[in-house]
Design a protein around this motif. Structure first.
Motif, mmCIF file in Angstrom:
data_model
loop_
_atom_site.group_PDB
_atom_site.id
_atom_site.type_symbol
_atom_site.label_atom_id
_atom_site.label_comp_id
_atom_site.label_asym_id
_atom_site.label_seq_id
_atom_site.Cartn_x
_atom_site.Cartn_y
_atom_site.Cartn_z
ATOM 1 N N PHE A 1 0.803 -1.223 0.000
ATOM 2 C CA PHE A 1 0.000 0.000 0.000
ATOM 3 C C PHE A 1 0.835 1.272 0.000
ATOM 4 O O PHE A 1 0.488 2.250 -0.680
ATOM 5 N N ASP A 2 1.926 1.294 0.750
ATOM 6 C CA ASP A 2 2.738 2.518 0.808
ATOM 7 C C ASP A 2 3.347 2.846 -0.556
ATOM 8 O O ASP A 2 3.330 4.006 -0.996
ATOM 9 N N ARG A 3 3.879 1.830 -1.218
ATOM 10 C CA ARG A 3 4.452 2.066 -2.548
ATOM 11 C C ARG A 3 3.363 2.451 -3.545
ATOM 12 O O ARG A 3 3.580 3.287 -4.422
ATOM 13 N N ALA A 4 2.206 1.837 -3.412
ATOM 14 C CA ALA A 4 1.095 2.190 -4.298
ATOM 15 C C ALA A 4 0.692 3.643 -4.100
ATOM 16 O O ALA A 4 0.496 4.390 -5.077
ATOM 17 N N ILE A 5 0.581 4.071 -2.846
ATOM 18 C CA ILE A 5 0.214 5.464 -2.544
ATOM 19 C C ILE A 5 1.239 6.423 -3.138
ATOM 20 O O ILE A 5 0.886 7.475 -3.696
ATOM 21 N N ASP A 6 2.498 6.060 -3.046
ATOM 22 C CA ASP A 6 3.547 6.909 -3.618
ATOM 23 C C ASP A 6 3.360 7.065 -5.128
ATOM 24 O O ASP A 6 3.496 8.168 -5.674
ATOM 25 N N ASP A 7 3.013 5.974 -5.807
ATOM 26 C CA ASP A 7 2.806 6.053 -7.253
ATOM 27 C C ASP A 7 1.555 6.850 -7.602
ATOM 28 O O ASP A 7 1.564 7.654 -8.547
ATOM 29 N N PHE A 8 0.463 6.647 -6.864
ATOM 30 C CA PHE A 8 -0.743 7.431 -7.139
ATOM 31 C C PHE A 8 -0.492 8.917 -6.898
ATOM 32 O O PHE A 8 -1.008 9.773 -7.624
ATOM 33 N N SER A 9 0.325 9.214 -5.897
ATOM 34 C CA SER A 9 0.671 10.614 -5.613
ATOM 35 C C SER A 9 1.462 11.223 -6.770
ATOM 36 O O SER A 9 1.256 12.392 -7.129
ATOM 37 N N LYS A 10 2.356 10.426 -7.354
ATOM 38 C CA LYS A 10 3.108 10.916 -8.515
ATOM 39 C C LYS A 10 2.178 11.134 -9.699
ATOM 40 O O LYS A 10 2.337 12.095 -10.463
ATOM 41 N N ALA A 11 1.187 10.252 -9.853
ATOM 42 C CA ALA A 11 0.246 10.390 -10.964
ATOM 43 C C ALA A 11 -0.532 11.697 -10.858
ATOM 44 O O ALA A 11 -0.690 12.426 -11.850
ATOM 45 N N VAL A 12 -1.032 12.027 -9.666
ATOM 46 C CA VAL A 12 -1.821 13.254 -9.527
ATOM 47 C C VAL A 12 -0.933 14.495 -9.526
ATOM 48 O O VAL A 12 -1.405 15.591 -9.827
ATOM 49 N N ALA A 13 0.351 14.333 -9.191
ATOM 50 C CA ALA A 13 1.266 15.466 -9.303
ATOM 51 C C ALA A 13 1.477 15.832 -10.767
ATOM 52 O O ALA A 13 1.605 17.010 -11.116
ATOM 53 N N ILE A 14 1.482 14.821 -11.641
ATOM 54 C CA ILE A 14 1.636 15.057 -13.081
ATOM 55 C C ILE A 14 0.325 15.567 -13.677
ATOM 56 O O ILE A 14 0.316 16.475 -14.514
ATOM 57 N N ASP A 15 -0.791 14.975 -13.256
ATOM 58 C CA ASP A 15 -2.106 15.334 -13.796
ATOM 59 C C ASP A 15 -3.063 15.561 -12.626
ATOM 60 O O ASP A 15 -3.644 14.621 -12.083
ATOM 61 N N VAL A 16 -3.236 16.825 -12.241
ATOM 62 C CA VAL A 16 -4.036 17.145 -11.055
ATOM 63 C C VAL A 16 -5.524 16.855 -11.267
ATOM 64 O O VAL A 16 -6.296 16.857 -10.309
ATOM 65 N N LYS A 17 -5.926 16.571 -12.511
ATOM 66 C CA LYS A 17 -7.332 16.271 -12.795
ATOM 67 C C LYS A 17 -7.589 14.777 -13.002
ATOM 68 O O LYS A 17 -8.632 14.383 -13.515
ATOM 69 N N TYR A 18 -6.668 13.968 -12.584
ATOM 70 C CA TYR A 18 -6.742 12.522 -12.783
ATOM 71 C C TYR A 18 -7.628 11.916 -11.692
ATOM 72 O O TYR A 18 -7.159 11.436 -10.663
ATOM 73 N N ALA A 19 -8.930 11.915 -11.932
ATOM 74 C CA ALA A 19 -9.901 11.504 -10.907
ATOM 75 C C ALA A 19 -9.660 10.072 -10.440
ATOM 76 O O ALA A 19 -9.729 9.771 -9.238
ATOM 77 N N ARG A 20 -9.391 9.171 -11.359
ATOM 78 C CA ARG A 20 -9.229 7.763 -10.977
ATOM 79 C C ARG A 20 -7.975 7.536 -10.139
ATOM 80 O O ARG A 20 -7.930 6.611 -9.328
ATOM 81 N N ALA A 21 -6.967 8.347 -10.332
ATOM 82 C CA ALA A 21 -5.777 8.201 -9.493
ATOM 83 C C ALA A 21 -6.094 8.581 -8.051
ATOM 84 O O ALA A 21 -5.610 7.943 -7.107
ATOM 85 N N TYR A 22 -6.923 9.617 -7.852
ATOM 86 C CA TYR A 22 -7.363 9.952 -6.487
ATOM 87 C C TYR A 22 -8.196 8.815 -5.909
ATOM 88 O O TYR A 22 -8.059 8.457 -4.722
ATOM 89 N N LEU A 23 -9.076 8.251 -6.726
ATOM 90 C CA LEU A 23 -9.888 7.125 -6.273
ATOM 91 C C LEU A 23 -9.004 5.942 -5.890
ATOM 92 O O LEU A 23 -9.209 5.306 -4.835
ATOM 93 N N ASN A 24 -8.031 5.642 -6.721
ATOM 94 C CA ASN A 24 -7.143 4.513 -6.438
ATOM 95 C C ASN A 24 -6.305 4.760 -5.190
ATOM 96 O O ASN A 24 -6.079 3.837 -4.395
ATOM 97 N N ARG A 25 -5.867 6.001 -4.990
ATOM 98 C CA ARG A 25 -5.105 6.304 -3.765
ATOM 99 C C ARG A 25 -5.995 6.178 -2.547
ATOM 100 O O ARG A 25 -5.564 5.689 -1.492
ATOM 101 N N ALA A 26 -7.255 6.595 -2.690
ATOM 102 C CA ALA A 26 -8.210 6.439 -1.587
ATOM 103 C C ALA A 26 -8.352 4.973 -1.205
ATOM 104 O O ALA A 26 -8.384 4.618 -0.016
#
Length: 328
Positions: free
Chosen positions: A253-278
């Protein structure tokens, strides 16, 4: 909470790229006519629209090829800005001047695809195939058929494209995605392997194969390919998102959260990345953080049903936690 499926990649017109060299010669010849032509060829779409508009306003003072070039260039700028109707209007004008313009026809087909008007796109690709049966025309038409869900027709067009150009990595990748959609994972994998051999530095090629491995549950091979995709292009939000899904499936989970955080840092409108991090936060029982991400996902995409369901569940869990807490 099941991780969510991967996003598809955006469409690019291979036929337009194949014809670009010939088209650029027209513009080079015209550039000497003044600053308007320089603007009409600019990378910035707004500048291009302005410059091409000046050229178009000259009317018959410009040669027929130059007028076609100006309409096509302005249409491309409108396409880039997402204004497909105005792009189509310009391509129509170009084709009124020169009905045989393969560049205008290819670009109009691409604009129809971008609008999800696949029947009109296929009609334009039919004309291109009839006029000059090149690999890129079959590739474009195959993509339109694939978007319609007509996978057998798409595969037939990709087969034809590969007959004409055995080194078309795009045809291999698209055919691989069509095989995957049909459930023929072995053929899909063979096509993705072949595409990677042709383009070993292509991030998209590794993303395609990683998604297949991920779908098969072969998480270690999927991770290896996502790593290669990110090494090739570290600015692809989808690569981080999908690697995060793979890590989530492995319980990391920690590594996954780190990757989802990088995804939303690149694309702040990436709704599914926020959902996946949640969902990863939920796996760690960090419900407050999960709630914040679910709310953000819904703010970006109010129709995201899985985010609505997740937010309801997390809200109830937080309420139950608060009710069970000892009074202070």
């Amino acid at each position: 909470m099941a991780p969510h499926a991967f996003a598809s990649t955006s469409f690019q017109s291979p036929l337009r790229l194949a014809l670009a060299a010939a088209f650029s010669l027209v513009c080079v010849a015209a550039e000497a006519k003044g600053d308007a032509w320089a603007s009409c060829r600019a990378a910035d779409p707004d500048k291009r629209i302005e410059g091409c508009g000046e050229v178009i306003a000259r009317g018959d003072k410009e040669t027929k090829p130059n007028r076609v070039a100006a309409y096509v260039n302005r249409g491309g700028a409108y396409h880039t800005k997402g204004n497909f109707d105005r792009a189509l209007a310009d391509y129509d004008k170009a084709l009124e001047i020169d009905p045989a313009s393969s560049v205008a026809l290819a670009d109009r087909a691409a604009a129809y695809r971008a609008k999800s008007d696949f029947d009109h796109a296929i009609a334009d690709y039919d004309k291109l195939v009839a006029a000059q049966p090149k690999a890129a025309a079959y590739l474009g038409r195959g993509g339109a058929y694939q978007s319609k869900g007509e996978l057998d027709k798409a595969i037939a067009d990709y087969d034809k494209a590969l007959e004409l150009d055995k080194k078309s990595a795009a045809a291999l990748a698209n055919r691989g995605r069509a095989w995957r959609a049909k459930g023929d994972l072995d053929r899909a994998l063979a096509d993705f392997d072949a595409a990677i051999k042709l383009e070993p530095k292509s991030a998209q090629a590794y993303l395609n194969r990683a998604a297949l491995y991920q779908g098969k549950g072969d998480l270690d091979h999927a991770l290896a390919d996502y790593d290669k995709a990110i090494a090739s292009d570290g600015k692809l939000a989808i690569a981080y998102n999908n690697r995060g899904l793979t890590l989530h499936a492995k319980g990391e989970f920690d590594r996954a959260i780190d990757d989802f955080s990088k995804a939303v840092a690149i694309d702040v409108k990436y709704a599914r990345a926020y959902l996946n991090r949640a969902n990863a936060y939920r796996g760690k029982r960090e419900l407050d953080r999960a709630k914040a991400d679910l709310e953000q996902a819904l703010a970006l995409d109010p129709n995201l049903a899985s985010a609505k369901k997740g937010l309801d569940e997390v809200t109830k869990q937080l309420a139950a936690r608060a009710a069970a807490a000892p009074a202070q």
